[in-house]
Design a protein around this motif. Structure first.
Motif, mmCIF file in Angstrom:
data_model
loop_
_atom_site.group_PDB
_atom_site.id
_atom_site.type_symbol
_atom_site.label_atom_id
_atom_site.label_comp_id
_atom_site.label_asym_id
_atom_site.label_seq_id
_atom_site.Cartn_x
_atom_site.Cartn_y
_atom_site.Cartn_z
ATOM 1 N N ILE A 1 4.800 9.528 6.189
ATOM 2 C CA ILE A 1 4.472 10.950 6.324
ATOM 3 C C ILE A 1 5.734 11.799 6.185
ATOM 4 O O ILE A 1 5.743 12.824 5.498
ATOM 5 C CB ILE A 1 3.802 11.230 7.689
ATOM 6 N N LYS A 2 6.789 11.366 6.823
ATOM 7 C CA LYS A 2 8.047 12.120 6.756
ATOM 8 C C LYS A 2 8.545 12.218 5.323
ATOM 9 O O LYS A 2 9.038 13.277 4.897
ATOM 10 C CB LYS A 2 9.099 11.442 7.646
ATOM 11 N N ASP A 3 8.401 11.134 4.570
ATOM 12 C CA ASP A 3 8.825 11.143 3.169
ATOM 13 C C ASP A 3 7.959 12.081 2.326
ATOM 14 O O ASP A 3 8.432 12.669 1.341
ATOM 15 C CB ASP A 3 8.756 9.729 2.583
ATOM 16 N N ASP A 4 6.694 12.225 2.713
ATOM 17 C CA ASP A 4 5.754 13.040 1.924
ATOM 18 C C ASP A 4 5.823 14.531 2.249
ATOM 19 O O ASP A 4 5.322 15.352 1.482
ATOM 20 C CB ASP A 4 4.313 12.543 2.155
ATOM 21 N N ILE A 5 6.405 14.881 3.384
ATOM 22 C CA ILE A 5 6.435 16.283 3.822
ATOM 23 C C ILE A 5 7.506 17.057 3.056
ATOM 24 O O ILE A 5 8.625 16.579 2.864
ATOM 25 C CB ILE A 5 6.709 16.372 5.335
ATOM 26 N N GLY B 1 0.802 -1.214 0.000
ATOM 27 C CA GLY B 1 0.000 0.000 0.000
ATOM 28 C C GLY B 1 0.833 1.260 0.000
ATOM 29 O O GLY B 1 0.419 2.288 -0.508
ATOM 30 N N LYS B 2 2.014 1.158 0.563
ATOM 31 C CA LYS B 2 2.853 2.351 0.665
ATOM 32 C C LYS B 2 3.692 2.610 -0.581
ATOM 33 O O LYS B 2 4.049 3.739 -0.884
ATOM 34 C CB LYS B 2 3.796 2.219 1.874
ATOM 35 N N GLN B 3 4.036 1.542 -1.262
ATOM 36 C CA GLN B 3 4.975 1.702 -2.373
ATOM 37 C C GLN B 3 4.540 0.902 -3.592
ATOM 38 O O GLN B 3 4.078 -0.232 -3.476
ATOM 39 C CB GLN B 3 6.368 1.227 -1.924
#
Length: 799
Positions: free
Chosen positions: A148-152, A61-63
């Protein structure tokens, strides 16, 4: 099979299935295509299979599959061999918390340990279920926060702020358990039995016990048994070589140095100068020593590693089992860190086998001291037949009370009676030994609280042979339960999920804020007012503590005669035949010495006792080692911006206020750590100031020899002390200065952290256009937050 799959299985706690995936040639690409039927064939047990499927589902789901190659590269870059790992391990324990199921370690022959023995390492079913649940929650929440950290976007101020907050969530919990006791008392056997590794640490009555500190902890990245060896500096060894000229033949120091030289050089040292003995040819088998690097060892079994470690820990010229070596390198070793694969009792605990103090080598002595002050638990090991009368065991407690008490962070002292006789009447004998030890401990009641003092009786050898034992007969399982509780992952889960819940609340609140600028300003003003009031309370409490300390220390300075009387009592032992040699050793070691009989001598603590005695009681109340008790009479733990009541009044900024609630918890936890570290520095500064003042005195006393040397040496020490009474006032001023520094740090951290958080949370709506939608993640983490909080409240109620 590639590194990505292997590391992924380790992270998910499925290391025992690595070989199966390897046999089936599963790589990063094929991992994403596995269907239920193939997974069922790969993982034949229901529990691990469910864990794998859930984790794989989240991973998919994440990648996207196309990102798999990038992930492989990232995983490989973080696994660059043991050397890099050893250098970074103290900052990078976050991966250990991702393990949701621990693979039992293997025996020295590489086979699975018996179910009976493995059973002894398990905690209660209820605790196991809770730990499994907590670790699963922690793994899922960490996965969310990583995404979330990767998306910020951290190019914007708010984004950078949020990313830093996510990074700050990672807190490693590592407890140090210091293991003391004379050589031959059974420390190594005890550690081997506790962690269920019979052949890990060398045991037996090996003669040449050294000053090497041995740390034992978990290897969370490999199934190998690994060790890291840290050497003293080349210059330090050079100084030790030259010091031989200052010793008198027959003295203890001379004999100890001869043992070192004979171990490393054989008999060749006898006709060589110190300059010759530092030549590279003597160190060709340990080039790391000359290069000031650490040496790494990696083995498949505990027994293999134990054999390799012999020459670095103790030994020579011949072991009791006939083992010999051309060179023994322990004289050059500062410490050895041993890492055991997947041992659940060591996930967040390090057992440290500590030699006696008073080592001539400065760096070894400093390391010893630092480890002692950082121990949350101390184990004193003595043979059961002589436990109550074991001089060295009780001397350790008496001499180290400052380092493990007010000057440290020890919360519990366990006196462990080893080598319990497996006789029919063992239980009453064990009970009698416990009573004798407890009675002996009562004499130390002024220095230690009996609240955290316990006595255990056991036989390590019997435990390892019989596999299953009755706890009344052999209390090793009780010590294992104790370590299991130290490893408890619940607090880590609560803290991480609590922080993640706050950060996600901030993101969602900033992204969907309905509050206008005016309302946000109103809330800010209320919060800033509350913060000023709370800071004033903190400052008042710290000021009161400082006044109390100054008053106590002033009284201590006036009572300096009491310290000098203790010093005189020591110096008046000139009737003892060996006292001159003892005093010589004391001055050569700058006031610190341990005799062959186990007596711990520290003239610096004797002289500082007028000061430490004056503040001990007040210091314990102000800085309890149990941080939950609350420093400064609980003013830090009571700090609050009253966000709960504000949430009821300002619903439009509810999510931002939830974030500030979690920030309060985080800053209080951070301050507790700062205070715990600071209080050690503050308390120990009293003795350290005295030690610095006495340095010249010891150096002058070293030069004395010939007729009436003992009398002259005593006179030199007494004259120096009587003419330097200002050292007590200097020690007082130094401590108060350090206390003031701690107060400044506390107030600054509180004010800056909370002020920063208030401004970013309530004035962030204009900066929030690029923030991702985290509503679903927030809902998931909120559910986990409620779950772990209920569990925490239930745990507190049961206590």
């Amino acid at each position: 099979m590639d590194d990505f799959v292997r590391n992924t299985l380790f992270k998910w706690g499925l290391a025992e299935w690595v070989e199966k995936f390897k046999d089936e040639e599963i790589n990063a690409q094929s991992l994403y295509y596995l269907d239920d039927r193939e997974i069922d064939n790969l993982i034949t047990k229901a529990g691990p299979r469910v864990i794998f499927k859930n984790n794989l589902k989240r991973l998919k789901g994440k990648q996207e599959h196309a990102e798999a190659a990038d992930v492989v590269q990232e995983e490989q870059s973080s696994n660059q061999g043991p050397t890099v790992f050893f250098q970074q391990c103290e900052q990078e324990h976050e991966e250990a918390a991702d393990v949701v199921q621990v693979l039992p370690s293997t025996s020295s022959k590489g086979k699975r340990k018996s179910d009976l023995q493995a059973e002894s390492l398990k905690c209660s079913p209820a605790a196991k279920r809770r730990c499994d649940s907590d670790t699963k929650i922690l793994s899922e929440v960490k996965s969310i926060m990583k995404q979330i950290k990767d998306d910020i976007n951290d190019k914007e101020e708010l984004g950078a702020f949020i990313k830093n907050k996510i990074s700050d969530l990672e807190i490693d919990k590592r407890e140090l358990v210091g293991v003391f006791g004379r050589s031959g008392a059974g420390k190594s056997s005890l550690i081997n039995a506790i962690i269920d590794e019979k052949n890990l640490l060398p045991t037996g009555s090996i003669s040449a016990c050294t000053s090497v500190v041995i740390k034992v902890e978990a290897n969370t990245r490999s199934l190998k048994y690994e060790a890291e060896i840290e050497f003293i500096k080349k210059e330090e060894w050079h100084d030790e070589l030259w010091s031989l000229k200052t010793y008198k033949k027959g003295d203890d120091d001379y004999r100890d140095m001869v043992k070192k030289l004979s171990a490393l050089y054989g008999e060749e040292w006898r006709d060589k100068s110190p300059k010759n003995l530092i030549e590279p040819k003597y160190f060709k088998n340990i080039p790391e020593f000359l290069a000031s690097k650490r040496k790494s060892l990696s083995c498949d079994t505990a027994q293999e590693l134990s054999q390799k470690l012999r020459i670095y820990t103790k030994g020579g010229p011949k072991q009791e089992d006939g083992y010999t070596a051309p060179q023994w390198f322990w004289p050059l070793v500062k410490s050895v860190t041993v890492r055991v694969p997947h041992n659940e009792l060591l996930q967040h605990v390090t057992l440290v086998d500590l030699p006696g103090n008073g080592d001539r080598n400065k760096s070894r002595n400093e390391m010893w001291k630092q480890i002692v002050v950082d121990c949350s638990t101390v184990w004193i090991v003595a043979e059961i037949t002589r436990a109550a009368s074991e001089v060295e065991a009780w001397e350790i407690l008496k001499s180290a009370h400052g380092l493990i008490g007010n000057g440290g962070q020890c919360q519990q002292i366990h006196f462990i009676c080893t080598k319990s006789d497996p006789a029919d009447d063992r239980v009453p004998k064990n009970k009698e030994a416990k009573e004798e030890v407890m009675n002996e401990f009562q004499e130390l009641s002024e220095q230690f609280s009996d609240k955290g003092f316990k006595v255990f009786t056991l036989s390590a050898d019997e435990f390892l042979k019989r596999k299953r034992v009755k706890e009344d007969d052999n209390e090793i399982p009780k010590l294992q339960d104790f370590l299991q509780n130290l490893n408890d992952c619940h607090s880590e889960t609560v803290n991480y999920v609590n922080g993640a819940y706050g950060i996600l609340s901030l993101i969602e609140g900033a992204r969907c804020s309905k509050a206008g600028v005016g309302k946000a300003d109103d809330v800010c003003k209320v919060l800033e007012k509350n913060m000023r009031e709370q800071l004033d309370q903190v400052k008042r409490a710290v000021d009161e503590a400082m006044k109390d300390f100054e008053q106590c220390l002033t009284e201590g300075v006036k009572n300096s005669k009491t310290s000098e009387e203790k010093l005189k009592f020591f110096l008046d032992r000139d009737q003892e035949p060996s006292f001159f040699k003892t005093l010589e050793a004391v001055v050569w070691k700058y006031g610190i010495h341990q005799t062959k009989k186990g007596e711990q001598i520290n003239l610096n603590t004797v002289l500082a006792s007028c000061l430490t005695d004056s503040i001990d009681e007040e210091f314990r109340k102000t800085f309890p080692n149990d941080v939950k008790g609350g420093s400064f009479n609980g003013v830090i733990s009571r700090f609050s911006l009253d966000t709960k009541s504000l949430i009821q009044k300002y619903q439009d900024v509810k999510l931002q206020l939830i974030f500030l609630q979690t920030e309060e918890d985080k800053i209080k936890a951070k301050l507790n750590k700062i205070i715990l570290k600071g209080k050690k520095i503050i308390y120990n500064s009293l003795t350290e100031t005295i030690e610095k003042n006495m340095k010249k005195c010891y150096e002058d006393a070293r030069k004395i020899s010939g007729t009436d040397a003992l009398k002259k040496m005593r006179k030199t020490i007494e004259t120096h002390v009587s003419s330097n009474r200002n050292m007590y006032e200097d020690a007082k001023k130094t401590m108060m200065k350090k206390m003031n520094i701690l107060m400044t740090i506390i107030c600054k951290e509180l004010e800056e952290t909370m002020d920063h958080s208030i401004k970013h949370s309530l004035k962030a709506s204009a900066l929030s256009e690029s923030l991702p939608d985290v509503s679903e993640h927030l809902e998931t983490v909120q559910q986990h937050y409620s779950e772990v909080k209920r569990s925490q409240e239930g745990e507190m109620t049961s206590q």
